[in-house]
Design a protein around this motif. Structure first.
Motif, PDB file in Angstrom:
ATOM      1  N   PHE A   1       0.826  -1.197   0.000  1.00 54.55           N
ATOM      2  CA  PHE A   1       0.000   0.000   0.000  1.00 54.55           C
ATOM      3  C   PHE A   1       0.866   1.255   0.000  1.00 54.55           C
ATOM      4  CE2 PHE A   1      -2.203  -3.424   2.169  1.00 54.55           C
ATOM      5  CZ  PHE A   1      -3.408  -3.478   1.463  1.00 54.55           C
TER       6      PHE A   1
ATOM      7  N   SER B   1       1.006   5.393   0.688  1.00 52.89           N
ATOM      8  CA  SER B   1       0.333   6.465   1.422  1.00 52.89           C
ATOM      9  C   SER B   1       1.221   7.705   1.455  1.00 52.89           C
ATOM     10  CB  SER B   1       0.007   6.019   2.851  1.00 52.89           C
ATOM     11  OG  SER B   1       1.199   5.748   3.577  1.00 52.89           O
TER      12      SER B   1
ATOM     13  N   SER C   1       0.738  -5.573   3.879  1.00 54.72           N
ATOM     14  CA  SER C   1      -0.623  -5.758   4.381  1.00 54.72           C
ATOM     15  C   SER C   1      -0.689  -5.819   5.902  1.00 54.72           C
ATOM     16  CB  SER C   1      -1.224  -7.041   3.794  1.00 54.72           C
ATOM     17  OG  SER C   1      -0.425  -8.166   4.110  1.00 54.72           O
TER      18      SER C   1
END
Length: 271
Positions: free
Chosen positions: A15, A17, A103
């Motif tokens: 991910f 960010s 994750s």
């Protein structure tokens, strides 16, 4: 920080960010950037849009970047960049800063050394990068445009790096690997023959490549796709069995329960 090489990141859930993108002009800044003594607080992707460069990290490792390439620099490292062929009144480069996690919220990085991760940026990716850089000049920034460009670059880097590994180390079964990963309905024996090797040798090399028995690999990934489609509720169980190349509903349901611990119907109720 956990190191997950680009070729392994291909199958890894990660991910992005805290993304930021902006165009940079180095002609007016003496063509030098340095963070020696100031470790980078974020990961960096740097597109050499209209220039070339020499990247040198604090350990003396040197990476030469050509125009239209993308370099990756990990969070926490220190380096200097010398820019060449810059010009006034243009974006010499476009930089992306971001955080990268797995994750389980652990910090990850593909490498701790500067690396050219994309050797050629095509037109569609260039447009996405430019759109992301343009967001920097707006009062209200659309973060999905920036993160989308980062995912596109990381995805392309993973794909190309994985392809290089396959073509080099597993060139004899590269066609078979592609068929397995594309969910071909061909038998292992048929795939091995296409590669010009025995089924036993294909099994051996494929296990070395993926860490899994080819049958288990194919079933696991088919069931992962089935789970996604069951959640979307776009297919009946019979349609799923046929689309994912199971011999019948019974075979699909039995395999699904073996891998997930529940039947397809129970999975749908739980989700």
């Amino acid at each position: 920080m956990r190191i997950v090489p680009f070729e392994e990141l291909y199958n890894f859930e990660f991910f992005v960010s805290e993304a930021l993108a902006k165009g940079q002009n180095w002609y007016s800044r003496n063509n030098i950037y340095s963070c020696i003594g100031k470790p980078k607080p974020s990961h960096t992707l740097l597109w050499f849009k209209n220039c070339s460069a020499k990247i040198t990290d604090k350990n003396g490792n040197v990476v030469l970047a050509e125009k239209n390439q993308v370099a990756y620099m990990s969070k926490g490292i220190e380096y200097t960049v010398e820019f060449f062929d810059t010009a006034p009144n243009q974006d010499d480069s476009v930089v992306f800063h971001f955080q990268l996690k797995g994750s389980e919220n652990e910090e990850i990085a593909p490498t701790l050394s500067p690396k050219i991760c994309i050797k050629t940026v095509d037109t569609s990716l260039a447009i996405a990068i430019d759109e992301a850089a343009n967001e920097f000049n707006k009062n209200i920034v659309c973060l999905p445009i920036i993160t989308s460009a980062i995912y596109q670059m990381l995805g392309l880097a993973c794909q190309r790096q994985k392809r290089r590994v396959v073509n080099h180390k597993y060139k004899y079964i590269s066609e078979g690997i592609e068929l397995m990963e594309n969910n071909s309905d061909k038998s292992l024996n048929e795939i091995a023959k296409l590669c010009g090797v025995s089924e036993g040798y294909f099994r051996k090399l494929f296990r070395e490549y993926s860490g899994e028995n080819p049958i288990e690999f194919r079933q696991k990934h088919r069931i992962e796709k089935a789970k996604q489609l069951l959640i979307l509720n776009t297919h009946s169980i019979g349609e799923l069995a046929e689309e994912l190349h199971f011999s019948d509903i019974y075979h699909f349901s039995k395999t699904f329960k073996k891998i997930t611990g529940v039947s397809p119907k129970e999975f749908v109720k739980q989700n």
